[in-house]
Every structure is written in C-alpha cells, then in structure tokens.
Design a protein around this motif. Structure first.
Motif, PDB file in Angstrom:
ATOM      1  N   MET A   1     101.169 -94.810  -1.008  1.00 46.71           N
ATOM      2  CA  MET A   1     101.859 -95.354  -2.149  1.00 46.71           C
ATOM      3  C   MET A   1     101.965 -94.271  -3.209  1.00 46.71           C
ATOM      4  SD  MET A   1      99.026 -97.822  -4.158  1.00 46.71           S
ATOM      5  CE  MET A   1      99.879 -99.225  -3.675  1.00 46.71           C
ATOM      6  N   SER A   2     102.819 -94.491  -4.142  1.00 41.19           N
ATOM      7  CA  SER A   2     102.980 -93.498  -5.204  1.00 41.19           C
ATOM      8  C   SER A   2     101.888 -93.689  -6.257  1.00 41.19           C
ATOM      9  CB  SER A   2     104.360 -93.635  -5.850  1.00 41.19           C
ATOM     10  OG  SER A   2     104.421 -94.817  -6.622  1.00 41.19           O
ATOM     11  N   LEU A   3     101.633 -92.630  -6.991  1.00 35.49           N
ATOM     12  CA  LEU A   3     100.671 -92.688  -8.079  1.00 35.49           C
ATOM     13  C   LEU A   3     101.102 -93.741  -9.098  1.00 35.49           C
ATOM     14  CD1 LEU A   3      98.231 -91.657  -9.674  1.00 35.49           C
ATOM     15  CD2 LEU A   3      99.700 -89.842 -10.570  1.00 35.49           C
TER      16      LEU A   3
ATOM     17  N   HIS B   1      95.209 -89.235 -12.047  1.00 35.55           N
ATOM     18  CA  HIS B   1      95.764 -87.925 -11.673  1.00 35.55           C
ATOM     19  C   HIS B   1      94.800 -86.779 -11.980  1.00 35.55           C
ATOM     20  CE1 HIS B   1      98.702 -84.784 -10.948  1.00 35.55           C
ATOM     21  NE2 HIS B   1      98.537 -84.334 -12.177  1.00 35.55           N
ATOM     22  N   GLN B   2      94.159 -86.820 -13.141  1.00 39.47           N
ATOM     23  CA  GLN B   2      93.321 -85.708 -13.573  1.00 39.47           C
ATOM     24  C   GLN B   2      91.883 -85.775 -13.056  1.00 39.47           C
ATOM     25  OE1 GLN B   2      93.656 -85.758 -17.826  1.00 39.47           O
ATOM     26  NE2 GLN B   2      95.812 -85.172 -17.802  1.00 39.47           N
ATOM     27  N   THR B   3      91.369 -86.978 -12.833  1.00 40.39           N
ATOM     28  CA  THR B   3      89.948 -87.097 -12.511  1.00 40.39           C
ATOM     29  C   THR B   3      89.666 -87.787 -11.181  1.00 40.39           C
ATOM     30  OG1 THR B   3      89.496 -87.246 -14.888  1.00 40.39           O
ATOM     31  CG2 THR B   3      87.715 -87.884 -13.397  1.00 40.39           C
ATOM     32  N   HIS B   4      90.005 -89.067 -11.107  1.00 43.84           N
ATOM     33  CA  HIS B   4      89.549 -89.900  -9.985  1.00 43.84           C
ATOM     34  C   HIS B   4      90.134 -89.519  -8.629  1.00 43.84           C
ATOM     35  CE1 HIS B   4      87.395 -92.313 -12.812  1.00 43.84           C
ATOM     36  NE2 HIS B   4      88.499 -92.641 -13.465  1.00 43.84           N
TER      37      HIS B   4
ATOM     38  N   GLU C   1      93.871 -89.357   0.690  1.00 43.15           N
ATOM     39  CA  GLU C   1      94.742 -88.179   0.762  1.00 43.15           C
ATOM     40  C   GLU C   1      95.592 -88.240  -0.492  1.00 43.15           C
ATOM     41  OE1 GLU C   1      95.158 -85.536   2.741  1.00 43.15           O
ATOM     42  OE2 GLU C   1      93.379 -86.172   3.845  1.00 43.15           O
ATOM     43  N   TYR C   2      95.445 -87.248  -1.350  1.00 47.23           N
ATOM     44  CA  TYR C   2      96.208 -87.226  -2.591  1.00 47.23           C
ATOM     45  C   TYR C   2      97.000 -85.938  -2.673  1.00 47.23           C
ATOM     46  CZ  TYR C   2      97.310 -87.108  -7.554  1.00 47.23           C
ATOM     47  OH  TYR C   2      97.980 -87.035  -8.755  1.00 47.23           O
ATOM     48  N   ASP C   3      98.308 -86.081  -2.841  1.00 51.39           N
ATOM     49  CA  ASP C   3      99.186 -84.924  -3.009  1.00 51.39           C
ATOM     50  C   ASP C   3      99.612 -84.901  -4.479  1.00 51.39           C
ATOM     51  OD1 ASP C   3     101.230 -83.071  -3.147  1.00 51.39           O
ATOM     52  OD2 ASP C   3     102.157 -83.692  -1.256  1.00 51.39           O
ATOM     53  N   PRO C   4      99.002 -84.038  -5.291  1.00 49.75           N
ATOM     54  CA  PRO C   4      99.313 -84.031  -6.719  1.00 49.75           C
ATOM     55  C   PRO C   4     100.740 -83.596  -7.040  1.00 49.75           C
ATOM     56  CG  PRO C   4      97.714 -82.301  -6.188  1.00 49.75           C
ATOM     57  CD  PRO C   4      97.966 -83.078  -4.940  1.00 49.75           C
TER      58      PRO C   4
END
Length: 149
Positions: free
Chosen positions: A1-3, A33-36, A47-50
């Motif tokens: 899903m999107s942020l 976005h910045q921490t968690h 899996e997070y793609d910033p």
C-alpha cells in the motif's frame, strides 16, 4: 500500500473518524516516513521504499501481533477482559459456595460452568477475529456487520 493510504488509515483510527483532520494525517505521514517505517524495515517487519513511498508487510510482521495489546469492542484489552471475567466467575462461584444471601439458592456448578463457557466462547471469538484480521477479510466483514461504526 502507499504511505498515504497507511497514514490515512492510522490517522483515522487515532481520530476515531474518517477522514481524519489534515494536520493529524500530515503528522502521521511524517512520523511514519522519518522514523517508524525505516526502523521496521531495518528489523525485517516491512518492505519500505522511501522513494516510491510504498509499504508492504514481511512474513515476520505476523510475529509482532502476539505482543500487541489488542482492544476489544468493549474498549478494554483482551487481558483485562479475561481478568474481569475470571474475577466475576470466581466471585459468583465462591458466593454460591459460601451460601451468601441471594447466591445461596444457586448451585455453585452453575456460575462455574457459565463463566467457563463464556471464557471458551470468548477465546474462540478472539482467535477467529484475529485470523480474519490477518487474512484481510476482517475489515470487510466488520464494515458490513457494524455499518454505523
């Protein structure tokens, strides 16, 4: 899903209604976005793609669920619910055994059996509801059963 989708869902849960106020959504987005999300990505939970701002759960994320304090529809955690149920069951059973007026007419087996059945049914419900949430069908079912909530 999107942020964005994730932050909107979290903000709505925190606010108690949908859509949540814009400042809350923005705050949740920034914190995720910045921490968690970077921390959870580092731990192998998501899996997070910033760059693309997409998030997906990893198989290890399911293991975290057992440490989460899940709240019942009554507004208390399952642990609190089971403690209250146990204390009430014990009270009614002992009161009946001690022949306390009002309870003396009740066979002690009745409250003991009743509370054990409620305990068992609650456990079955908790496990069933947990499996529905994990599989993703829970939200759809919940929205159909509780349209006003």
């Amino acid at each position: 899903m999107s942020l964005r989708e994730l932050s909107e869902a979290i903000a709505a849960a925190e606010a108690g209604y949908h859509p949540a106020p814009r400042p809350l959504r923005k705050s949740v987005t920034n914190t995720l976005h910045q921490t968690h999300l970077p921390k959870m990505h580092e731990l192998g939970l998501v899996e997070y793609d910033p760059d693309r701002k997409t998030v997906s759960a990893c198989p290890g994320a399911r293991q975290v669920r057992r440490y989460m304090d899940i709240t019942t529809v009554l507004g208390m955690t399952w642990g609190e619910y089971y403690r209250v149920l146990g204390i009430l069951g014990l009270f009614f059973t002992v009161a009946s055994l001690a022949l306390i007026p009002g309870f003396a007419a009740i066979d002690p087996l009745v409250p003991a059996t009743l509370f054990l059945c409620v305990f068992a049914l609650s456990t079955i419900y908790q496990l069933f509801a947990s499996r529905l949430r994990i599989s993703g069908r829970g939200e759809h079912l919940r929205s159909r059963l509780f349209k006003n909530n």
